[in-house]
Design an enzyme around this catalytic site. Structure first.
Site, PDB file in Angstrom:
ATOM      1  N   HIS A 202      -1.897   5.916   4.892  1.00  7.05           N
ATOM      2  CA  HIS A 202      -3.178   5.367   4.467  1.00  7.05           C
ATOM      3  C   HIS A 202      -4.031   4.943   5.666  1.00  7.05           C
ATOM      4  CE1 HIS A 202      -6.089   3.485   1.712  1.00  7.05           C
ATOM      5  NE2 HIS A 202      -5.416   4.068   0.706  1.00  7.05           N
TER       6      HIS A 202
ATOM      7  N   HIS B 221      -5.053   3.711  -9.758  1.00  3.68           N
ATOM      8  CA  HIS B 221      -4.045   3.519  -8.726  1.00  3.68           C
ATOM      9  C   HIS B 221      -2.653   3.366  -9.336  1.00  3.68           C
ATOM     10  CE1 HIS B 221      -7.776   2.631  -6.583  1.00  3.68           C
ATOM     11  NE2 HIS B 221      -7.109   2.878  -5.446  1.00  3.68           N
TER      12      HIS B 221
ATOM     13  N   ASP C   1      -3.764   6.941  -7.158  1.00  2.42           N
ATOM     14  CA  ASP C   1      -3.540   6.856  -5.709  1.00  2.42           C
ATOM     15  C   ASP C   1      -2.445   5.836  -5.364  1.00  2.42           C
ATOM     16  OD1 ASP C   1      -5.631   8.598  -5.579  1.00  2.42           O
ATOM     17  OD2 ASP C   1      -6.998   7.272  -4.488  1.00  2.42           O
TER      18      ASP C   1
ATOM     19  N   HIS D 287      -2.168  11.685  -0.044  1.00  5.86           N
ATOM     20  CA  HIS D 287      -3.238  10.704   0.185  1.00  5.86           C
ATOM     21  C   HIS D 287      -3.094  10.165   1.614  1.00  5.86           C
ATOM     22  CE1 HIS D 287      -6.329   7.925  -0.800  1.00  5.86           C
ATOM     23  NE2 HIS D 287      -5.553   6.819  -0.968  1.00  5.86           N
TER      24      HIS D 287
END
Length: 566
Positions: free
Chosen positions: A415, A512, A361, A411
């Site tokens: 965010h 990540h 991510d 994603h």
């Protein structure tokens, strides 16, 4: 019946068939007959030549004359014209003349016959052509004695056609024209044959099998006739209301039937020879009714547990409200079942395949290329859930991800910054929620040129309630995880590696690629990947993992289980 002409060249000696008959010459006359020209040397004064005139090449009369020393006797060539007793135009000879010539009455008679035969050009008995042609034959009286003295042989002249020359004329039978009677008889015969064939194919009565028994029925009998005549007595159906209650008995269909296994609705259907017929009870008929259709909208249903969150859109259903025109009753009937919107969570079923999906991510990031180097070294494929607003800053890293076979998904755009507090999209308005998803997808499309990815990972894993159905038109799967390495906490490379190695087949591992330094994550991969590969694991993208299951079928199964449990 005609017969072929006789093969006897001298002709048929039957007097009835001979076209010309001759009288038998008399033997009592001693006077010589009329002579033909140049017929004998007697014309030169030799009285004894009469004996020689009767002689031929095989004649017996000439031999007799020579034996008596007749001075006129000589040998003559064969044929009736070779010699004669007198020359043409002489007068009959008297008895004294014949005596002076030395001829006895017997000899004179023979000579007279020879002259007569020569004058009439009669063919010799047994001659093939009627002319001597140099052949040896009996002449004179001896020849006469060998034939029928009452009938002279037929002779052929230039004026007279040969017997049976037109034989074909008598044997040819002309074609007879068909009479009216013959035509009528033929028509009657053909008609009788046609009638017989029709009756054979369409007999006035025939056998057929009705409800397992052989029955004799008339030509033209129908299914309705069988019931009306009492051959079978099925129970008729009833007239019923919309709710199934009987309004009137016996007002339904009179019967149901099959012929040779085929269902027949028309009672006027004729039966045929050797048919197998089954006639059963009739069916009920529902009363006429008024209809009102009502749409039934789908509900939102959540089922199951797991790291993969499939959003399965539903479909509206349809219900009919029926009101009977006779009974006045109203019932509802579902004509199209509703399909609910389903949020179905499950884990991948990979069977015997040992596969794991690695996910990263918050990228792209300055360390993304270092991470790609490790994945390339071990030939590992992964999925990158990117932040849309960061893509433009690292175009080369993004293009490398695509080139090396990795999957890219969104994603969100930023965010969930702003009203989402940077972590929770559920706190945002529906418009903001849609914008977070669509703007993140568009950033990927602009860089890669591909289609908008349908896989999505919500910031912080917060994906629930109305957010699900708000973004459902744009998202097919929201991807969670089975193993959280918590590498964002930087617990150390070995700790991260141990958590990676705890994954099982079908699991999704969360790591990540941004949001801070990721050196521990890169070092953890260098530890875990070779060991996992040594154990036989293979690393796949999210789309490859999703391909193992039919999410809709699994959801229907889960729905059925839940309903049965209730």
């Amino acid at each position: 019946m005609h017969q072929e002409p006789s093969s006897n060249p001298a002709g048929n000696h039957n007097p009835r068939n001979n076209p010309r008959q001759h009288k038998k010459p008399t033997r009592r006359s001693t006077a010589p007959t009329q002579h033909l020209q140049g017929s004998s040397p007697a014309a030169q004064g030799q009285g004894s030549s009469a004996a020689g005139a009767g002689a031929s090449s095989a004649g017996t009369a000439a031999s007799a004359a020579a034996a008596q020393g007749a001075p006129g006797a000589s040998s003559h060539p064969a044929g009736p014209h070779a010699a004669g007793p007198h020359s043409a135009g002489s007068h009959p000879m008297s008895s004294s003349q014949m005596a002076a010539g030395g001829l006895t009455p017997e000899q004179a008679a023979r000579a007279a016959y020879e002259e007569y035969a020569a004058a009439t050009e009669q063919p010799y008995p047994g001659s093939a052509t009627g002319v001597h042609q140099g052949a040896s034959h009996s002449t004179g009286y001896a020849g006469y004695a060998a034939t029928n003295p009452r009938v002279n042989p037929a002779r052929k002249t230039t004026e007279q056609a040969a017997p049976y020359a037109d034989y074909e004329r008598y044997t040819h039978k002309p074609k007879k024209k068909a009479s009216i009677v013959s035509i009528i008889v033929a028509v009657l015969i053909l008609g009788a044959i046609g009638v017989g064939a029709f009756l054979y194919l369409n007999p006035p009565t025939f056998n057929t099998t009705i409800n397992g028994m052989t029955r004799t029925v008339d030509q033209g009998t129908t299914l309705g006739d069988l019931v009306a005549d009492g051959v079978v007595t099925p129970q008729p159906g009833n007239l019923v209301a919309v709710d199934g209650e009987v309004i009137e008995q016996g007002k339904g269909t009179p019967f149901t039937a099959t012929i040779n296994g085929t269902e027949i609705d028309d009672p006027n259907t004729p039966v045929h020879k050797n048919d197998t017929i089954q006639i059963n009870a009739g069916t009920d008929i529902m009363e006429d009714y008024d209809v009102k259709k009502v749409e039934k909208k789908p509900k939102q249903v959540e089922l199951g547990e797991g790291a993969i969150h499939a959003i399965i859109p539903g479909e509206s259903g349809e219900v009919e409200k029926r009101t009977g025109k006779i009974s006045g009753k109203t019932v509802k009937e579902v004509t199209k079942p509703v399909v609910n919107n389903t949020y179905f969570k499950y884990n991948a079923h990979t069977g015997d395949d040992k596969v794991i999906a690695l996910t990263f991510d918050d990228g792209p990031w300055p360390t993304t290329n270092e991470l790609l180097d490790v994945l390339k070294e071990y030939d590992v494929k992964a999925t990158f859930f990117t932040i849309g607003e960061q893509i433009a800053d690292y175009p080369d890293a993004m293009k490398r991800e695509v080139k090396e076979g990795h999957q890219i998904a969104t994603h969100s755009w930023d965010h969930a910054s702003g009203s989402g507090n940077g972590v929770d999209m559920t706190l945002m308005s529906p418009e903001e929620q849609v914008e977070e998803v669509t703007k993140g997808q568009n950033a990927i499309v602009e860089l890669t040129g591909g289609e908008a990815p349908k896989a999505f990972r919500s910031p912080g894993g917060n994906f629930r309630d109305d957010l699900i159905w708000t973004v459902a038109p744009y998202v097919s799967y929201e991807i969670g995880w089975n193993v959280d390495t918590e590498d964002w906490r930087t617990p150390g490379a070995q700790t991260i590696a141990d958590r990676i190695m705890s994954a099982k087949s079908g699991d999704i591992v969360l790591m990540h690629d941004g949001g801070g330094p990721r050196t521990q994550t890169i070092e953890a991969l260098k530890i875990a990947l070779p060991k996992m590969i040594e154990k036989g694991y293979k690393f796949v993208t999210i789309d490859e993992l999703l391909a193992y299951d039919d999410a809709k079928a699994l959801a229907e199964e889960a729905q059925a289980e839940q309903e049965s449990a209730e």
